[in-house]
Design a protein around this motif. Structure first.
Motif, PDB file in Angstrom:
ATOM      1  N   GLU A 162       0.863  -1.183   0.000  1.00 16.52           N
ATOM      2  CA  GLU A 162       0.000   0.000   0.000  1.00 16.52           C
ATOM      3  C   GLU A 162       0.899   1.231   0.000  1.00 16.52           C
ATOM      4  OE1 GLU A 162      -0.640  -0.112   4.851  1.00 16.52           O
ATOM      5  OE2 GLU A 162      -2.286  -0.674   3.544  1.00 16.52           O
ATOM      6  N   PRO A 163       0.337   2.397  -0.345  1.00 13.68           N
ATOM      7  CA  PRO A 163       1.154   3.614  -0.310  1.00 13.68           C
ATOM      8  C   PRO A 163       1.703   3.836   1.091  1.00 13.68           C
ATOM      9  CG  PRO A 163      -0.940   4.005  -1.425  1.00 13.68           C
ATOM     10  CD  PRO A 163      -1.016   2.641  -0.800  1.00 13.68           C
ATOM     11  N   PRO A 164       2.902   4.321   1.219  1.00 15.43           N
ATOM     12  CA  PRO A 164       3.762   4.942   0.217  1.00 15.43           C
ATOM     13  C   PRO A 164       4.838   4.009  -0.345  1.00 15.43           C
ATOM     14  CG  PRO A 164       4.599   5.500   2.372  1.00 15.43           C
ATOM     15  CD  PRO A 164       3.380   4.603   2.589  1.00 15.43           C
ATOM     16  N   ALA A 165       4.615   2.703  -0.278  1.00 19.36           N
ATOM     17  CA  ALA A 165       5.638   1.735  -0.698  1.00 19.36           C
ATOM     18  C   ALA A 165       6.046   1.920  -2.158  1.00 19.36           C
ATOM     19  CB  ALA A 165       5.127   0.318  -0.483  1.00 19.36           C
ATOM     20  N   GLN A 166       7.298   1.587  -2.418  1.00 21.14           N
ATOM     21  CA  GLN A 166       7.856   1.484  -3.766  1.00 21.14           C
ATOM     22  C   GLN A 166       8.029  -0.006  -4.004  1.00 21.14           C
ATOM     23  OE1 GLN A 166       7.585   5.128  -4.676  1.00 21.14           O
ATOM     24  NE2 GLN A 166       9.085   4.213  -6.014  1.00 21.14           N
ATOM     25  N   VAL A 167       7.562  -0.514  -5.147  1.00 18.70           N
ATOM     26  CA  VAL A 167       7.577  -1.953  -5.385  1.00 18.70           C
ATOM     27  C   VAL A 167       8.042  -2.277  -6.803  1.00 18.70           C
ATOM     28  CG1 VAL A 167       5.753  -2.415  -3.689  1.00 18.70           C
ATOM     29  CG2 VAL A 167       5.135  -1.951  -6.080  1.00 18.70           C
ATOM     30  N   CYS A 168       8.489  -3.510  -6.972  1.00 21.16           N
ATOM     31  CA  CYS A 168       8.831  -4.066  -8.285  1.00 21.16           C
ATOM     32  C   CYS A 168       7.942  -5.297  -8.468  1.00 21.16           C
ATOM     33  CB  CYS A 168      10.308  -4.455  -8.341  1.00 21.16           C
ATOM     34  SG  CYS A 168      11.436  -3.064  -8.151  1.00 21.16           S
ATOM     35  N   PRO A 169       6.675  -5.086  -8.866  1.00 23.10           N
ATOM     36  CA  PRO A 169       5.717  -6.192  -8.896  1.00 23.10           C
ATOM     37  C   PRO A 169       5.887  -7.108 -10.112  1.00 23.10           C
ATOM     38  CG  PRO A 169       4.652  -4.167  -9.605  1.00 23.10           C
ATOM     39  CD  PRO A 169       6.055  -3.805  -9.212  1.00 23.10           C
ATOM     40  N   GLU A 170       5.861  -8.418  -9.851  1.00 21.35           N
ATOM     41  CA  GLU A 170       5.906  -9.401 -10.933  1.00 21.35           C
ATOM     42  C   GLU A 170       4.682  -9.215 -11.823  1.00 21.35           C
ATOM     43  OE1 GLU A 170       5.790 -13.300  -9.239  1.00 21.35           O
ATOM     44  OE2 GLU A 170       7.617 -13.003  -8.099  1.00 21.35           O
ATOM     45  N   PRO A 171       4.755  -9.439 -13.084  1.00 22.86           N
ATOM     46  CA  PRO A 171       5.907  -9.796 -13.897  1.00 22.86           C
ATOM     47  C   PRO A 171       6.635  -8.577 -14.450  1.00 22.86           C
ATOM     48  CG  PRO A 171       3.961  -9.924 -15.242  1.00 22.86           C
ATOM     49  CD  PRO A 171       3.522  -9.514 -13.862  1.00 22.86           C
ATOM     50  N   PHE A 172       6.311  -7.398 -13.916  1.00 22.57           N
ATOM     51  CA  PHE A 172       6.895  -6.145 -14.419  1.00 22.57           C
ATOM     52  C   PHE A 172       7.966  -5.632 -13.459  1.00 22.57           C
ATOM     53  CE2 PHE A 172       2.439  -6.470 -15.810  1.00 22.57           C
ATOM     54  CZ  PHE A 172       2.672  -6.658 -17.163  1.00 22.57           C
ATOM     55  N   ASP A 173       8.736  -6.558 -12.892  1.00 25.36           N
ATOM     56  CA  ASP A 173       9.677  -6.232 -11.829  1.00 25.36           C
ATOM     57  C   ASP A 173      10.981  -5.612 -12.316  1.00 25.36           C
ATOM     58  OD1 ASP A 173      10.042  -8.745 -12.948  1.00 25.36           O
ATOM     59  OD2 ASP A 173      10.668  -9.696 -11.091  1.00 25.36           O
ATOM     60  N   ALA A 174      11.093  -5.348 -13.602  1.00 24.20           N
ATOM     61  CA  ALA A 174      12.275  -4.642 -14.122  1.00 24.20           C
ATOM     62  C   ALA A 174      12.188  -3.147 -13.822  1.00 24.20           C
ATOM     63  CB  ALA A 174      12.411  -4.866 -15.626  1.00 24.20           C
ATOM     64  N   VAL A 175      11.019  -2.699 -13.353  1.00 19.93           N
ATOM     65  CA  VAL A 175      10.805  -1.276 -13.059  1.00 19.93           C
ATOM     66  C   VAL A 175      10.234  -1.154 -11.644  1.00 19.93           C
ATOM     67  CG1 VAL A 175       9.453   0.764 -13.728  1.00 19.93           C
ATOM     68  CG2 VAL A 175      10.406  -0.733 -15.491  1.00 19.93           C
ATOM     69  N   GLU A 176      10.684  -0.135 -10.936  1.00 18.27           N
ATOM     70  CA  GLU A 176      10.132   0.151  -9.604  1.00 18.27           C
ATOM     71  C   GLU A 176       8.988   1.150  -9.751  1.00 18.27           C
ATOM     72  OE1 GLU A 176      12.243   0.622  -5.498  1.00 18.27           O
ATOM     73  OE2 GLU A 176      12.195   2.609  -6.458  1.00 18.27           O
ATOM     74  N   TYR A 177       7.900   0.877  -9.044  1.00 16.85           N
ATOM     75  CA  TYR A 177       6.717   1.732  -9.090  1.00 16.85           C
ATOM     76  C   TYR A 177       6.337   2.187  -7.695  1.00 16.85           C
ATOM     77  CZ  TYR A 177       5.955  -0.334 -13.677  1.00 16.85           C
ATOM     78  OH  TYR A 177       6.110  -0.744 -14.977  1.00 16.85           O
ATOM     79  N   SER A 178       5.752   3.351  -7.642  1.00 18.58           N
ATOM     80  CA  SER A 178       5.101   3.823  -6.438  1.00 18.58           C
ATOM     81  C   SER A 178       3.713   3.179  -6.404  1.00 18.58           C
ATOM     82  CB  SER A 178       4.971   5.358  -6.502  1.00 18.58           C
ATOM     83  OG  SER A 178       3.871   5.795  -5.754  1.00 18.58           O
ATOM     84  N   VAL A 179       3.355   2.544  -5.307  1.00 15.87           N
ATOM     85  CA  VAL A 179       2.027   1.946  -5.193  1.00 15.87           C
ATOM     86  C   VAL A 179       0.967   3.030  -5.346  1.00 15.87           C
ATOM     87  CG1 VAL A 179       0.419   0.679  -3.676  1.00 15.87           C
ATOM     88  CG2 VAL A 179       2.836   0.011  -3.785  1.00 15.87           C
ATOM     89  N   ALA A 180       1.228   4.206  -4.811  1.00 17.19           N
ATOM     90  CA  ALA A 180       0.277   5.329  -4.958  1.00 17.19           C
ATOM     91  C   ALA A 180       0.051   5.667  -6.421  1.00 17.19           C
ATOM     92  CB  ALA A 180       0.782   6.547  -4.180  1.00 17.19           C
ATOM     93  N   ALA A 181       1.113   5.694  -7.216  1.00 14.88           N
ATOM     94  CA  ALA A 181       0.971   5.998  -8.636  1.00 14.88           C
ATOM     95  C   ALA A 181       0.190   4.906  -9.363  1.00 14.88           C
ATOM     96  CB  ALA A 181       2.345   6.193  -9.279  1.00 14.88           C
ATOM     97  N   LEU A 182       0.466   3.649  -9.024  1.00 14.58           N
ATOM     98  CA  LEU A 182      -0.276   2.554  -9.631  1.00 14.58           C
ATOM     99  C   LEU A 182      -1.771   2.666  -9.318  1.00 14.58           C
ATOM    100  CD1 LEU A 182       2.116  -0.468  -9.024  1.00 14.58           C
ATOM    101  CD2 LEU A 182       1.507   0.498 -11.238  1.00 14.58           C
ATOM    102  N   LEU A 183      -2.095   2.995  -8.084  1.00  8.53           N
ATOM    103  CA  LEU A 183      -3.498   3.046  -7.656  1.00  8.53           C
ATOM    104  C   LEU A 183      -4.182   4.354  -8.050  1.00  8.53           C
ATOM    105  CD1 LEU A 183      -3.128   1.479  -4.106  1.00  8.53           C
ATOM    106  CD2 LEU A 183      -4.017   0.377  -6.170  1.00  8.53           C
ATOM    107  N   GLY A 184      -3.405   5.301  -8.562  1.00  6.99           N
ATOM    108  CA  GLY A 184      -3.996   6.571  -8.969  1.00  6.99           C
ATOM    109  C   GLY A 184      -4.170   7.552  -7.833  1.00  6.99           C
ATOM    110  N   THR A 185      -3.467   7.309  -6.740  1.00  3.57           N
ATOM    111  CA  THR A 185      -3.541   8.189  -5.585  1.00  3.57           C
ATOM    112  C   THR A 185      -2.666   9.416  -5.835  1.00  3.57           C
ATOM    113  OG1 THR A 185      -3.790   6.266  -4.179  1.00  3.57           O
ATOM    114  CG2 THR A 185      -3.200   8.338  -3.096  1.00  3.57           C
ATOM    115  N   LEU A 186      -3.205  10.584  -5.594  1.00  5.13           N
ATOM    116  CA  LEU A 186      -2.393  11.782  -5.742  1.00  5.13           C
ATOM    117  C   LEU A 186      -1.377  11.817  -4.620  1.00  5.13           C
ATOM    118  CD1 LEU A 186      -5.186  14.307  -6.690  1.00  5.13           C
ATOM    119  CD2 LEU A 186      -3.599  13.123  -8.197  1.00  5.13           C
ATOM    120  N   GLU A 187      -0.128  11.989  -5.006  1.00  7.79           N
ATOM    121  CA  GLU A 187       0.954  11.990  -3.990  1.00  7.79           C
ATOM    122  C   GLU A 187       1.288  13.391  -3.559  1.00  7.79           C
ATOM    123  OE1 GLU A 187       3.838   8.549  -4.679  1.00  7.79           O
ATOM    124  OE2 GLU A 187       3.378   9.254  -6.669  1.00  7.79           O
TER     125      GLU A 187
END
Length: 187
Positions: A162-187
């Protein structure tokens, strides 16, 4: 009660495109609320930015990514995932047809508050039986992302965040994402 077929789904597809065929039952998807649609769009935008199409110098690529695509997983199983993807190394051309008859490599569902068990139980079981390698559940209400990896005995939770975690989720783990950005949460 008689089980519905692909022909039954095709008969309503033009007028009601958000029907699915789940275990032989015609099942209408809920009309998405803004939060659901926003999360779906955010995840799609983030993943497609890096992974859509063949690999490039500035991105790993390697995927066909779409949304709301009818996919036939088995007889009497036609799903319409919020987001779906196929690895280009396995499926060299973009999937075509209605419904698409090629098993996806990744599916993401955004949990609907009107019927959460549809995604968290029913579709999870259907996707496991179809051997979908990666299944994501995004929950805009709880602000969480759960990533499942297929195993013969059942899906393994590979990531829960959950936000504010930064994750490398399978199968797209070559890139790090902000969970907030994935969920569409304004940071």
């Amino acid at each position: 009660m008689q089980s519905a077929t692909l022909a039954d789904l095709l008969a309503v597809a033009d007028e009601k495109p958000y029907y699915e065929l789940l275990d032989g039952e015609l099942s209408q998807k809920s009309a998405p609320l803004f939060g659901h649609a926003d999360t779906q769009f955010s995840i799609g935008e983030q993943i497609r930015k890096h992974f859509r199409g063949p690999p490039r110098d500035d991105a790993p690529g390697g995927w066909w990514i779409g949304g709301e695509v009818h996919v036939e997983l088995a007889p009497r199983q036609v799903v319409v995932p919020d987001l779906v993807g196929w690895r280009i190394d396995r499926v060299p051309e973009p999937p075509t047809g209605f419904p698409v008859k090629i098993r996806p490599d990744w599916i993401c569902e955004v949990i609907s508050p009107s019927n959460p068990s549809r995604d968290t139980i029913r579709k999870l079981q259907i996707y496991h039986r179809a051997e979908i390698p990666h299944y994501w559940l995004a929950d805009p209400q709880r602000q969480s992302l759960t990533v499942f990896r297929w195993q013969p005995e059942g899906y393994l939770v590979a990531l829960a965040a959950e936000p504010p975690a930064q994750v490398c989720p399978e199968p797209f783990d070559a890139v790090e994402y902000s969970v907030a950005a994935l969920l569409g949460t304004l940071e």
